[in-house]
Design a protein around this motif. Sequence first.
Motif, PDB file in Angstrom:
ATOM      1  N   ILE A  62       0.871  -1.179   0.000  1.00 39.70           N
ATOM      2  CA  ILE A  62       0.000   0.000   0.000  1.00 39.70           C
ATOM      3  C   ILE A  62       0.903   1.222   0.000  1.00 39.70           C
ATOM      4  N   LYS A  63       0.613   2.167  -0.886  1.00 40.88           N
ATOM      5  CA  LYS A  63       1.425   3.373  -1.041  1.00 40.88           C
ATOM      6  C   LYS A  63       0.758   4.563  -0.345  1.00 40.88           C
ATOM      7  N   VAL A  64       1.578   5.523   0.039  1.00 41.87           N
ATOM      8  CA  VAL A  64       1.056   6.764   0.617  1.00 41.87           C
ATOM      9  C   VAL A  64       0.101   7.417  -0.378  1.00 41.87           C
ATOM     10  N   GLY A  65      -1.011   7.923   0.145  1.00 42.99           N
ATOM     11  CA  GLY A  65      -1.993   8.608  -0.684  1.00 42.99           C
ATOM     12  C   GLY A  65      -3.043   7.698  -1.281  1.00 42.99           C
ATOM     13  N   GLN A  66      -2.835   6.379  -1.217  1.00 46.91           N
ATOM     14  CA  GLN A  66      -3.846   5.476  -1.756  1.00 46.91           C
ATOM     15  C   GLN A  66      -5.048   5.428  -0.824  1.00 46.91           C
ATOM     16  N   LEU A  67      -6.202   5.197  -1.425  1.00 47.03           N
ATOM     17  CA  LEU A  67      -7.422   4.969  -0.655  1.00 47.03           C
ATOM     18  C   LEU A  67      -7.372   3.537  -0.138  1.00 47.03           C
TER      19      LEU A  67
END
Length: 158
Positions: A62-67
């Motif tokens: 999971i990446k930063v900024g992902q929902l």
Amino acid sequence: MAHPSTTFRFLAEPTDVNFGGNVHGGIVMKWIDQAAYACAAQWSKCYCVTVSANGIRFIKPIKVGQLVEITASLVHTGASSMHIYVVVKSGDATENTKSVANRCFITFMAVDCEGSPVNVPAYVPEDERHMQLELVAMHAKDFAKQLDSDFTENIGFH
């Protein structure tokens, strides 16, 4: 009656990231525990404690900024235990598609103010999919018991 489940949705924040640039696995496990707790507490109407986590699988970072969307669904009950299937999905917040990042089973026990187990309402699967999830949860429960037994009897951990 609607299927007992809880869904959390939020954005992955910069403070959630590990040194590799992805959301830290421990943060994901915290989110899983929180969503599963909410589902268990809503079902039992009691305070609940985590008993075990089975089959935690990190499938996709999971990446930063992902929902992030975490869905916790009750799939099996014992006398005081509740077995929750949790699916973590993530994706671009501007798009409608999310992919599975993690999935697992979390077991909670309902307790009273002294910490003693409290009986919970029985869960009855409502369709074939939920019956299959209950069977998998029961298998995970049996596996966890066997693992505990193996640790105690074969390795000597108590």
